[in-house]
Design an enzyme around this catalytic site. Sequence first.
Site, PDB file in Angstrom:
ATOM      1  N   VAL A   1      52.898  40.450  32.069  1.00 54.22           N
ATOM      2  CA  VAL A   1      53.412  39.175  31.580  1.00 54.22           C
ATOM      3  C   VAL A   1      54.366  39.415  30.409  1.00 54.22           C
ATOM      4  O   VAL A   1      54.074  40.193  29.505  1.00 54.22           O
ATOM      5  CB  VAL A   1      52.267  38.241  31.140  1.00 54.22           C
ATOM      6  CG1 VAL A   1      52.827  36.898  30.682  1.00 54.22           C
ATOM      7  CG2 VAL A   1      51.275  38.044  32.281  1.00 54.22           C
TER       8      VAL A   1
ATOM      9  N   LYS B   1      55.307  36.127  34.673  1.00 51.46           N
ATOM     10  CA  LYS B   1      54.295  37.060  35.170  1.00 51.46           C
ATOM     11  C   LYS B   1      54.864  37.765  36.391  1.00 51.46           C
ATOM     12  O   LYS B   1      55.159  37.124  37.402  1.00 51.46           O
ATOM     13  CB  LYS B   1      52.998  36.325  35.521  1.00 51.46           C
ATOM     14  CG  LYS B   1      51.892  37.245  36.019  1.00 51.46           C
ATOM     15  CD  LYS B   1      50.596  36.493  36.206  1.00 51.46           C
ATOM     16  CE  LYS B   1      49.469  37.429  36.624  1.00 51.46           C
ATOM     17  NZ  LYS B   1      48.171  36.726  36.753  1.00 51.46           N
TER      18      LYS B   1
ATOM     19  N   ASP C   1      37.062  33.602  38.871  1.00 55.95           N
ATOM     20  CA  ASP C   1      37.177  34.644  37.852  1.00 55.95           C
ATOM     21  C   ASP C   1      37.232  34.028  36.459  1.00 55.95           C
ATOM     22  O   ASP C   1      38.067  34.403  35.623  1.00 55.95           O
ATOM     23  CB  ASP C   1      38.410  35.512  38.109  1.00 55.95           C
ATOM     24  CG  ASP C   1      38.339  36.865  37.404  1.00 55.95           C
ATOM     25  OD1 ASP C   1      37.217  37.306  37.086  1.00 55.95           O
ATOM     26  OD2 ASP C   1      39.396  37.474  37.169  1.00 55.95           O
TER      27      ASP C   1
END
Length: 398
Positions: free
Chosen positions: A2, A17, A111
């Site tokens: 990033v 990103k 996540d």
Amino acid sequence: MVYKAEDLKLGRTVALKFLSTYRSANDADKRRFLREARASSVLDHPNICTVYEIDETDDERLFIAMAFCEGETLKRRIERGALPLLDAVHFGAQIAAGLAAAHAKGIVHRDVKPANVIVSPDGRVKIVDFGIAKLADQSRLTRDGTAVGTAGYMAPEQIRGEPFDVRVDIWALGVVLYEMLTGRLAFSGNTDQDRVRQILAHEPEPIVSVRAGVPAELERIVGRALAKNPAERYTRMEDLRADLLGVAALLGSPLASGTLDPTLRDLPTPSAHGLYTGETASLAGRTVSHYRILEHVGGGGMGVVYKAEDLHLSRVVALKFLPPELARDPESKARFFQEARAASGLDHPNICTIHEVGETEDGQIYLAMPLYDGETLRKKLERGPLPIDEAVDIAGQI
């Protein structure tokens, strides 16, 4: 990887990103990268990092352009020690609000962890990295039976490769809450295998034995989120958030019970001028850049607005065009870009996001924005005065 970057068209700071060079030739990694962009882009919520667009460089490196979130990761904040109780509750409630919005769109993050949460200087939380999110309309990118996630935050059923639902995010938020309150991992170990064994066979140390002064209700909330049997957990993220709001009120710092939802709608009303009539007929059905124009929805400010499909990110957007006759006028063109730059530099739940500004091959300039459901406040007022509570609430958001 990033990078912090400057959007030269809109004069704003963004985050880019990139798909790592060594992964660029891997089709599975490309699919996962596109999956992240698509999952994030359909979510318009103050606690989720905004995705503006996806594109590629001249040498075919994919990248996602998104809002640059000021602040630090929650992980870095926890590394300095356990958080004050109110901060932990407030951050937890905001994470829950963002995840609830994702779940409502059929997206499971999979996540959730402190490294994927950014906390701004004013205390606003942003969830990032939907790289392994599971979309309701897509099959898993990994083989059945393969665990996907971060050891230490995965729910037992996720580790075992069993079917799962939104409750894996509820589990992960429970782990994050525990970590914010204690300053330590709920399931520790020297290796990923150690942490997995802890999750499957052991309970975390009671919060009250690690930190004094934690309300029993807050420990109950964390314990329910960390139930190893999914049937014993919260079934909806909204319910977990509601309980956290109750604790915030108990601690003397209540949060707004409703989710922050943009009130400044840029959904336009039909133009009263006949100036744009011919142009609306000519653009409907066309493909402009990576947008397929679906229908004309009205006029907003000095432009004409269409409903369109973003072919890169599979989301519905609003495209606001400066009509050709105004595009030829330097003053009108400058005002249009001024509007775009002014709005694009603001990241606030009550201000419409600007995704990008573009130009067609025949010189028509447009802004790409979210398409909001709802109506303008003007149309609402045409039906009569608002109830006092509603008027006060809307004025506060404006």
